[in-house]
Scaffold this motif. Structure first.
Motif, PDB file in Angstrom:
ATOM      1  N   ASN A   1       0.810  -1.220   0.000  1.00  0.00           N
ATOM      2  CA  ASN A   1       0.000   0.000   0.000  1.00  0.00           C
ATOM      3  C   ASN A   1       0.843   1.268   0.000  1.00  0.00           C
ATOM      4  OD1 ASN A   1      -2.270  -1.559   0.083  1.00  0.00           O
ATOM      5  ND2 ASN A   1      -2.377  -1.538   2.335  1.00  0.00           N
ATOM      6  N   ALA A   2       2.018   1.151   0.526  1.00  0.00           N
ATOM      7  CA  ALA A   2       2.805   2.358   0.794  1.00  0.00           C
ATOM      8  C   ALA A   2       3.437   2.955  -0.457  1.00  0.00           C
ATOM      9  CB  ALA A   2       3.898   2.031   1.799  1.00  0.00           C
ATOM     10  N   LEU A   3       3.858   2.096  -1.366  1.00  0.00           N
ATOM     11  CA  LEU A   3       4.723   2.585  -2.443  1.00  0.00           C
ATOM     12  C   LEU A   3       4.035   3.556  -3.387  1.00  0.00           C
ATOM     13  CD1 LEU A   3       6.815  -0.614  -3.190  1.00  0.00           C
ATOM     14  CD2 LEU A   3       7.443   1.405  -1.857  1.00  0.00           C
ATOM     15  N   VAL A   4       2.712   3.371  -3.605  1.00  0.00           N
ATOM     16  CA  VAL A   4       1.990   4.275  -4.503  1.00  0.00           C
ATOM     17  C   VAL A   4       1.977   5.692  -3.910  1.00  0.00           C
ATOM     18  CG1 VAL A   4      -0.228   4.812  -5.589  1.00  0.00           C
ATOM     19  CG2 VAL A   4       0.579   2.443  -5.480  1.00  0.00           C
ATOM     20  N   ASP A   5       1.551   5.761  -2.638  1.00  0.00           N
ATOM     21  CA  ASP A   5       1.526   7.085  -1.978  1.00  0.00           C
ATOM     22  C   ASP A   5       2.921   7.711  -1.957  1.00  0.00           C
ATOM     23  OD1 ASP A   5      -1.156   7.389  -1.391  1.00  0.00           O
ATOM     24  OD2 ASP A   5      -1.002   6.156   0.419  1.00  0.00           O
ATOM     25  N   LEU A   6       3.908   6.887  -1.646  1.00  0.00           N
ATOM     26  CA  LEU A   6       5.284   7.394  -1.576  1.00  0.00           C
ATOM     27  C   LEU A   6       5.736   7.930  -2.939  1.00  0.00           C
ATOM     28  CD1 LEU A   6       7.308   7.591   0.715  1.00  0.00           C
ATOM     29  CD2 LEU A   6       8.370   5.493  -0.104  1.00  0.00           C
ATOM     30  N   ALA A   7       5.372   7.172  -3.998  1.00  0.00           N
ATOM     31  CA  ALA A   7       5.762   7.604  -5.343  1.00  0.00           C
ATOM     32  C   ALA A   7       5.092   8.937  -5.694  1.00  0.00           C
ATOM     33  CB  ALA A   7       5.388   6.541  -6.369  1.00  0.00           C
ATOM     34  N   ILE A   8       3.795   9.075  -5.320  1.00  0.00           N
ATOM     35  CA  ILE A   8       3.094  10.347  -5.601  1.00  0.00           C
ATOM     36  C   ILE A   8       3.745  11.480  -4.815  1.00  0.00           C
ATOM     37  CG2 ILE A   8       0.903  11.597  -5.340  1.00  0.00           C
ATOM     38  CD1 ILE A   8      -0.524   8.894  -5.770  1.00  0.00           C
ATOM     39  N   GLY A   9       3.978  11.213  -3.526  1.00  0.00           N
ATOM     40  CA  GLY A   9       4.595  12.244  -2.681  1.00  0.00           C
ATOM     41  C   GLY A   9       5.953  12.674  -3.209  1.00  0.00           C
ATOM     42  N   LEU A  10       6.790  11.688  -3.538  1.00  0.00           N
ATOM     43  CA  LEU A  10       8.138  12.025  -4.046  1.00  0.00           C
ATOM     44  C   LEU A  10       8.057  12.680  -5.422  1.00  0.00           C
ATOM     45  CD1 LEU A  10      10.235   8.907  -2.931  1.00  0.00           C
ATOM     46  CD2 LEU A  10      10.464  11.267  -2.110  1.00  0.00           C
ATOM     47  N   GLY A  11       7.070  12.217  -6.233  1.00  0.00           N
ATOM     48  CA  GLY A  11       6.890  12.830  -7.558  1.00  0.00           C
ATOM     49  C   GLY A  11       6.524  14.299  -7.435  1.00  0.00           C
ATOM     50  N   LEU A  12       5.590  14.603  -6.517  1.00  0.00           N
ATOM     51  CA  LEU A  12       5.199  16.009  -6.304  1.00  0.00           C
ATOM     52  C   LEU A  12       6.392  16.809  -5.760  1.00  0.00           C
ATOM     53  CD1 LEU A  12       1.637  15.473  -4.763  1.00  0.00           C
ATOM     54  CD2 LEU A  12       2.148  16.485  -6.996  1.00  0.00           C
ATOM     55  N   GLY A  13       7.107  16.177  -4.836  1.00  0.00           N
ATOM     56  CA  GLY A  13       8.303  16.830  -4.290  1.00  0.00           C
ATOM     57  C   GLY A  13       9.330  17.091  -5.382  1.00  0.00           C
ATOM     58  N   ALA A  14       9.484  16.121  -6.288  1.00  0.00           N
ATOM     59  CA  ALA A  14      10.462  16.282  -7.378  1.00  0.00           C
ATOM     60  C   ALA A  14      10.047  17.410  -8.316  1.00  0.00           C
ATOM     61  CB  ALA A  14      10.605  14.977  -8.154  1.00  0.00           C
ATOM     62  N   ALA A  15       8.705  17.511  -8.550  1.00  0.00           N
ATOM     63  CA  ALA A  15       8.217  18.593  -9.417  1.00  0.00           C
ATOM     64  C   ALA A  15       8.532  19.950  -8.791  1.00  0.00           C
ATOM     65  CB  ALA A  15       6.710  18.438  -9.636  1.00  0.00           C
ATOM     66  N   VAL A  16       8.256  20.052  -7.478  1.00  0.00           N
ATOM     67  CA  VAL A  16       8.583  21.301  -6.759  1.00  0.00           C
ATOM     68  C   VAL A  16      10.092  21.533  -6.828  1.00  0.00           C
ATOM     69  CG1 VAL A  16       8.611  22.416  -4.490  1.00  0.00           C
ATOM     70  CG2 VAL A  16       6.590  21.139  -5.221  1.00  0.00           C
ATOM     71  N   GLY A  17      10.831  20.451  -6.574  1.00  0.00           N
ATOM     72  CA  GLY A  17      12.298  20.552  -6.592  1.00  0.00           C
ATOM     73  C   GLY A  17      12.830  20.995  -7.939  1.00  0.00           C
ATOM     74  N   PHE A  18      12.235  20.481  -9.021  1.00  0.00           N
ATOM     75  CA  PHE A  18      12.688  20.839 -10.371  1.00  0.00           C
ATOM     76  C   PHE A  18      12.527  22.338 -10.611  1.00  0.00           C
ATOM     77  CE2 PHE A  18      11.760  21.384 -14.959  1.00  0.00           C
ATOM     78  CZ  PHE A  18      12.985  20.973 -15.455  1.00  0.00           C
ATOM     79  N   VAL A  19      11.349  22.843 -10.238  1.00  0.00           N
ATOM     80  CA  VAL A  19      11.099  24.287 -10.406  1.00  0.00           C
ATOM     81  C   VAL A  19      12.104  25.090  -9.567  1.00  0.00           C
ATOM     82  CG1 VAL A  19       9.440  26.160 -10.007  1.00  0.00           C
ATOM     83  CG2 VAL A  19       8.659  23.963 -10.930  1.00  0.00           C
ATOM     84  N   LEU A  20      12.325  24.620  -8.327  1.00  0.00           N
ATOM     85  CA  LEU A  20      13.242  25.344  -7.435  1.00  0.00           C
ATOM     86  C   LEU A  20      14.682  25.304  -7.948  1.00  0.00           C
ATOM     87  CD1 LEU A  20      11.797  24.291  -3.949  1.00  0.00           C
ATOM     88  CD2 LEU A  20      11.577  26.513  -5.078  1.00  0.00           C
ATOM     89  N   VAL A  21      15.065  24.190  -8.570  1.00  0.00           N
ATOM     90  CA  VAL A  21      16.415  24.122  -9.148  1.00  0.00           C
ATOM     91  C   VAL A  21      16.551  25.167 -10.250  1.00  0.00           C
ATOM     92  CG1 VAL A  21      17.964  22.733 -10.591  1.00  0.00           C
ATOM     93  CG2 VAL A  21      16.942  21.730  -8.561  1.00  0.00           C
ATOM     94  N   LEU A  22      15.506  25.273 -11.090  1.00  0.00           N
ATOM     95  CA  LEU A  22      15.559  26.275 -12.170  1.00  0.00           C
ATOM     96  C   LEU A  22      15.683  27.684 -11.598  1.00  0.00           C
ATOM     97  CD1 LEU A  22      12.871  24.965 -14.712  1.00  0.00           C
ATOM     98  CD2 LEU A  22      15.343  24.664 -14.774  1.00  0.00           C
ATOM     99  N   VAL A  23      14.906  27.932 -10.522  1.00  0.00           N
ATOM    100  CA  VAL A  23      14.979  29.260  -9.889  1.00  0.00           C
ATOM    101  C   VAL A  23      16.368  29.469  -9.295  1.00  0.00           C
ATOM    102  CG1 VAL A  23      13.997  30.800  -8.133  1.00  0.00           C
ATOM    103  CG2 VAL A  23      12.502  29.259  -9.408  1.00  0.00           C
ATOM    104  N   ASN A  24      16.908  28.402  -8.663  1.00  0.00           N
ATOM    105  CA  ASN A  24      18.260  28.498  -8.092  1.00  0.00           C
ATOM    106  C   ASN A  24      19.278  28.892  -9.150  1.00  0.00           C
ATOM    107  OD1 ASN A  24      18.989  27.955  -5.289  1.00  0.00           O
ATOM    108  ND2 ASN A  24      17.731  26.142  -5.517  1.00  0.00           N
ATOM    109  N   VAL A  25      19.192  28.235 -10.305  1.00  0.00           N
ATOM    110  CA  VAL A  25      20.141  28.513 -11.393  1.00  0.00           C
ATOM    111  C   VAL A  25      19.993  29.970 -11.842  1.00  0.00           C
ATOM    112  CG1 VAL A  25      20.711  27.965 -13.788  1.00  0.00           C
ATOM    113  CG2 VAL A  25      20.270  26.121 -12.164  1.00  0.00           C
ATOM    114  N   ARG A  26      18.736  30.388 -11.945  1.00  0.00           N
ATOM    115  CA  ARG A  26      18.470  31.764 -12.389  1.00  0.00           C
ATOM    116  C   ARG A  26      19.038  32.783 -11.385  1.00  0.00           C
ATOM    117  NH1 ARG A  26      15.004  34.631 -15.737  1.00  0.00           N
ATOM    118  NH2 ARG A  26      14.115  36.461 -14.763  1.00  0.00           N
ATOM    119  N   VAL A  27      18.776  32.519 -10.100  1.00  0.00           N
ATOM    120  CA  VAL A  27      19.271  33.434  -9.062  1.00  0.00           C
ATOM    121  C   VAL A  27      20.796  33.450  -9.074  1.00  0.00           C
ATOM    122  CG1 VAL A  27      19.460  33.771  -6.554  1.00  0.00           C
ATOM    123  CG2 VAL A  27      17.246  33.221  -7.578  1.00  0.00           C
ATOM    124  N   TYR A  28      21.389  32.257  -9.212  1.00  0.00           N
ATOM    125  CA  TYR A  28      22.847  32.198  -9.217  1.00  0.00           C
ATOM    126  C   TYR A  28      23.436  32.958 -10.404  1.00  0.00           C
ATOM    127  CZ  TYR A  28      27.577  30.792  -9.358  1.00  0.00           C
ATOM    128  OH  TYR A  28      28.938  30.848  -9.395  1.00  0.00           O
TER     129      TYR A  28
END
Lengths: 258, 324
Positions: free
Chosen positions: A226-253
């Motif tokens: 039961n756990a892996l689906v929720d975990l995958a969604i959670g990490l996927g959403l986190g990765a999406a947020v992370g991807f945007v933040l990496v782009l912003v980081n690069v821009r700020v840098y």
């Protein structure tokens, strides 16, 4: 040892020298586990609670949430030493050496992830001592810690790096704390979904933090399936947020590099 | 100092360098100069003149918006990593690791440059000794005074034996004794290792004493480049002032005129002012002429053009005017 290894080692060496981060990172999660575990422990006696009638401890129920909280708050604190480097001009000094700027930032994040992982081990150890090993065993325990740390890094870790570079201010990065507390309390961190008010349960269903908590808790209490689906969604959403933040980081840098 | 031009290909080549900010203002505009191996080259100008920006672009910290620059043959825009291996950079804001000890910082930077184990520690010990920090090596750098931090920063910048050293206002905050020590160390490094130094300063005496050549920079442009001696010489001649014991009569004036053979001389308020190429050499002959005229001397002064005079000549303002 590579340049990255040198930077990583230097960052680890610094940690005992920022007592506030260390004490905050060790003492607070333990207090949170013991305090929340104690305050809400009787909720397992409410009919409808998933642990109702079982011998699983409430500490086991909230341990994944506390580990996630520790990871997220810990990564929010990861900017403390980075801000010191920015303020003193040492970050610029490093930029004139063979250490690449991205390497400097990544080594910082890696060291903070190590610190936060070790803090998580402490919480997990306490939870295991009180309520026994997770349903998924040692591998599951390791995965819970790893997933929490990765999620914390992709979200608050990346966000505070932007704030640190933009503002060079501890206060700005600490603005992350209340935001995450809000997301945590608008989830099933302390109460199962069926015991939440309807409006809160609706919000929780859109809350990426909730998916992470459900996934981590699944590994802790239910087992792998039961756990892996929720975990995958959670990490996927986190990765999406992370991807945007990496782009912003690069821009700020790049703006800093001008 | 031997003629820098004889040292071969320039170590630093800057052509029409330009740095324009997003708001359209220029920090640096059309800056060009060469620095040769073993040369101490100074950028002299007030705060905001573009010195630091120029150094940051050359040190690969900022990108130029125009022009080109090469350090040791490497393009600053496209080969920053190759440059960073061979330069040391001590910035205006001292870049030190607040959470490290002096020794840790030096060894860490040695390792960043690929210097390992005993050799890293040997070099750290050597530089701690050079900069008089050995007894403080185990102390956290937060406990250091401003001068000690600046010395440590310089030591860190030298740990990998760089070919080029960038120094941005290196003696700001140092006491006079430390300044002279630092100058001596830089001269020694230049002489012994052939170190090339590009430094910025707004101190006239520092530029005059330490730099082999100077670029006078103002409003992002270079107004003049030359040796301190030539820059001063180009301002004009020396002036010898001889305060006479009495006002000369007509005969004495004739003796003076003939004695100075048509050289620019004038008498003002009992003081004789004589414009000569070399005040030091001309002083004694001038006093002999005064003596022949039977005049007594109360005092003498030799006034040479200063770098501030040169700065005034090339920029239209005195450097001190911009200082807080």
């Amino acid at each position: 040892m590579t340049v990255f290894g040198q930077l990583y080692r230097r960052n680890l060496r610094q940690m005992p020298r920022i007592p506030a981060v260390l004490v905050f990172g060790i003492v607070m999660p333990i207090i949170q586990l013991l305090l929340f575990g104690s305050v809400f422990s009787n909720t397992v006696d409410i009919p409808g609670h998933p642990l109702f009638g079982t011998d699983t401890s409430y500490y086991t129920f909230i341990a994944p949430a506390i580990i996630l909280l520790t990871a997220v708050i810990g990564m929010a604190n990861s900017s403390a030493a980075f801000i010191v480097d920015l303020r003193t001009g040492y970050f610029d000094k490093l930029r004139t050496t063979p250490a690449s700027p991205s390497g400097v930032i990544l080594a910082r994040l890696m060291a903070e992830m190590t610190r936060v992982f070790l803090q998580g081990v402490l919480i997990m150890g306490l939870a295991v001592a009180i309520g026994g090993l997770p349903e998924t065993g040692l591998l599951g325990a390791f995965l819970i810690l790893l997933a929490a740390v990765v999620f914390g890094t992709m979200t608050t870790g990346m966000a505070v790096m932007i704030l640190a570079m933009k503002t060079r201010s501890d206060q700005a990065t600490q603005a992350m704390f209340p935001l995450f507390f809000l997301l945590l309390f608008m989830s099933t961190a302390f109460m199962p979904e069926n015991l939440l008010p309807d409006w809160l349960a609706t919000i929780a269903s859109f809350n990426p933090v909730d998916y992470m908590i459900q996934g981590l808790r699944g590994l802790m209490i239910d087992g792998w399936s039961n756990a892996l689906v929720d975990l995958a969604i959670g990490l996927g959403l986190g990765a999406a947020v992370g991807f945007v933040l990496v782009l912003v980081n690069v821009r700020v840098y790049r703006r800093i590099l001008g | 100092m031997a003629d820098a031009q004889a040292r071969g290909r320039p170590v630093i080549q800057v052509r029409d360098l330009e740095k324009r900010y997003r708001d359209g203002t220029y920090a640096v505009r059309g800056v060009s100069f060469d620095v040769h191996r073993g040369e101490i080259f100074g950028l002299l100008g007030p705060n905001g003149a573009g010195k630091t920006t120029t150094m940051h672009v050359l040190g690969t910290l900022h990108r130029a918006t125009g022009g080109a620059a090469r350090i040791l043959g490497h393009d600053v825009a496209h080969q920053p990593h190759a440059i960073r291996r061979r330069i040391g950079f001590a910035m205006q804001d001292v870049g030190i690791d607040d959470l490290a000890t002096a020794e840790e910082m030096l060894v860490f930077h040695a390792r960043l440059h690929g210097i390992r184990g005993r050799e890293a520690r040997r070099r750290a010990a050597e530089l701690l000794d050079t900069f008089d920090l050995t007894k403080h090596r185990k102390r956290r750098v937060t406990a250091f005074s401003g001068g000690m931090q600046r010395r440590l920063d310089l030591a860190v910048s030298l740990i990998h034996d760089p070919d080029v050293l960038f120094l941005d206002e290196p003696t700001t905050g140092l006491d006079p004794h430390s300044r002279e020590d630092l100058w001596a160390t830089l001269r020694r490094l230049r002489d012994e290792r052939g170190l090339t130094v590009l430094m910025s300063t707004h101190y006239m005496d520092e530029a005059d004493e330490l730099c082999d050549r100077i670029a006078i920079i103002q409003d992002g442009r270079i107004a003049a480049i030359d040796t301190p001696r030539h820059l001063k010489r180009n301002v004009g001649a020396d002036t010898i002032q001889v305060e006479l014991g009495a006002h000369p009569d007509d005969w004495q004036k004739t003796v003076l005129r003939e004695g100075f053979r048509g050289a620019p001389v004038r008498l003002r308020d009992g003081t004789l002012e004589l414009r000569v190429q070399d005040g030091g050499e001309s002083l004694l002959p001038a006093l002999r002429v005064v003596d022949r005229a039977g005049l007594s001397v109360r005092s003498t002064r030799v006034l040479s053009p200063t770098l501030n005079d040169a700065f005034l000549k090339y920029t239209g303002k005195r450097l001190e005017e911009d200082e807080p």
